[in-house]
Enzyme design. Sequence first.
Site: not given
Ligand SMILES: Cc1cc2nc3c(=O)[nH]c(=O)nc-3n(C[C@H](O)[C@H](O)[C@H](O)COP(=O)(O)OP(=O)(O)OC[C@H]3O[C@@H](n4cnc5c(N)ncnc54)[C@H](O)[C@@H]3O)c2cc1C
Length: 401
Positions: A379, A127, A353
């Site tokens: 997620e 997805f 550990i």
């Molecule tokens: C190995 C891996 C597999 C993945 N697989 C999938 C997949 O199969 N499908 C898919 O669709 N996505 C996937 N993802 C994406 C993943 O869901 C996103 O990386 C995740 O939702 C975070 O989004 P971002 O990386 O854009 O971080 P950002 O949204 O840019 O966030 C950056 C930081 O800001 C914080 N932040 C953002 N908004 C707020 C707020 N309103 N208040 C406070 N803090 C905030 C976040 O918590 C984080 O610490 C995957 C990611 C990884 C690393």
Amino acid sequence: MARLAQTAGLTDVQQEILATVRDFVDKEIIPVATQLEHKDEYPTQIVEGLKELGLFGLMIPEEYGGLGESLLTYALCVEEIARGWMSVSGIINTHFIVAYMLKQHGTQEQKDTFLPRMALGEVRGAFSMSEPALGSDVSAITSKGVKDGDEYVLNGQKMWLTNGGTSSLVAVLCRSDEGHPEGTAPHKSMTTFLVEKEPGFGEVRPGLTIPGKIDKMGYKGVDTTELIMDGLRIPANRVLGGVTGRGFYQMMDGVEVGRVNVAARGCGVAQRAFELGVSYAQQRQTFGKPIAQHQAIQFKLAEMATKVEAAHAMMVNAARKKDSGERNDLEAGMAKYLASEYCKEVVEDAFRIHGGYGFSKEYEIERLYREAPMLLIGEGTAEIQKMIIGRRLLEEYRFQG
Ligand SMILES: Cc1cc2nc3c(=O)[nH]c(=O)nc-3n(C[C@H](O)[C@H](O)[C@H](O)COP(=O)(O)OP(=O)(O)OC[C@H]3O[C@@H](n4cnc5c(N)ncnc54)[C@H](O)[C@@H]3O)c2cc1C
């Protein structure tokens, strides 16, 4: 040996399934996991074994050839698998989410077409919500599907697709303005498209490119990719549920069960870290006795085991709530948040550990140390879970003054 993370009230069938999966993990996954992970090699043989066990169809209804099991059974299987190797649980997780979305929201034709082949693991799901400029803020999606006769034309770039290369069916969330006037809220103008493709990399279908794998610090073996749509044509009957504008809700529903699943992964990885820590602590001697006999190390073990128990209990509670037909977003958010944070902490303690050996690639804990952080992000990050939890708490505890 397993005293921790027991689950009361399981049926004989559930116990049998779990015993089979645990045996498979001990015999087929743990012995090869670290070696495959270091080579970033796809676990083809393990995946074949999972197909034979019927795990790709665990929650797919029996009428479509699946086992028709509950979310709890599924989550407990995921916990066992992640105990062996977290990447393997990632291979079935996106498949499970897509199958769940089809079961809940698909048209009859879509269910008939995909679910029987998904139950066998012949069609494998991924997805795709995230884009290069967004992950948490799903409402900011820019990929677009525009109606053209009996088809939709999709354009945009997606990021971070787990199983992007190995899957053959991708649920892609796009903006679709058709039928929704200017100014419609973003979450009401999104549509999930069911995109069929050949597994592999490069141009896997006209207008659809899956570039190579993203090189990651952990969570290796399973492929994570980008997805580029450039004039990709999708027939109108591949809109999930047959109606545009419902994609946001469909995806959030899928991600909600995915959260229980990520919590279960955190439980499994933490359990394995505890097993490794408690075993090493009884073998390593310092100052004339096993380090397990030093109170500081015993305290660490006590904290680790308590966290394993607490995370397991919350994960089971969240799964049972969903299975009972009740809304479980609060419980799923809490379970995902707690299990992923505790997992990171338990892994860190097990790593400490191990002393210097924890830093050596010869020891399994080194792999777990690189895997645990992924659970803090996938997620929905910890911050996003806390936003969900906070909002729900304010609904439940509304000030009546
Ligand atoms: C190995 C891996 C597999 C993945 N697989 C999938 C997949 O199969 N499908 C898919 O669709 N996505 C996937 N993802 C994406 C993943 O869901 C996103 O990386 C995740 O939702 C975070 O989004 P971002 O990386 O854009 O971080 P950002 O949204 O840019 O966030 C950056 C930081 O800001 C914080 N932040 C953002 N908004 C707020 C707020 N309103 N208040 C406070 N803090 C905030 C976040 O918590 C984080 O610490 C995957 C990611 C990884 C690393």
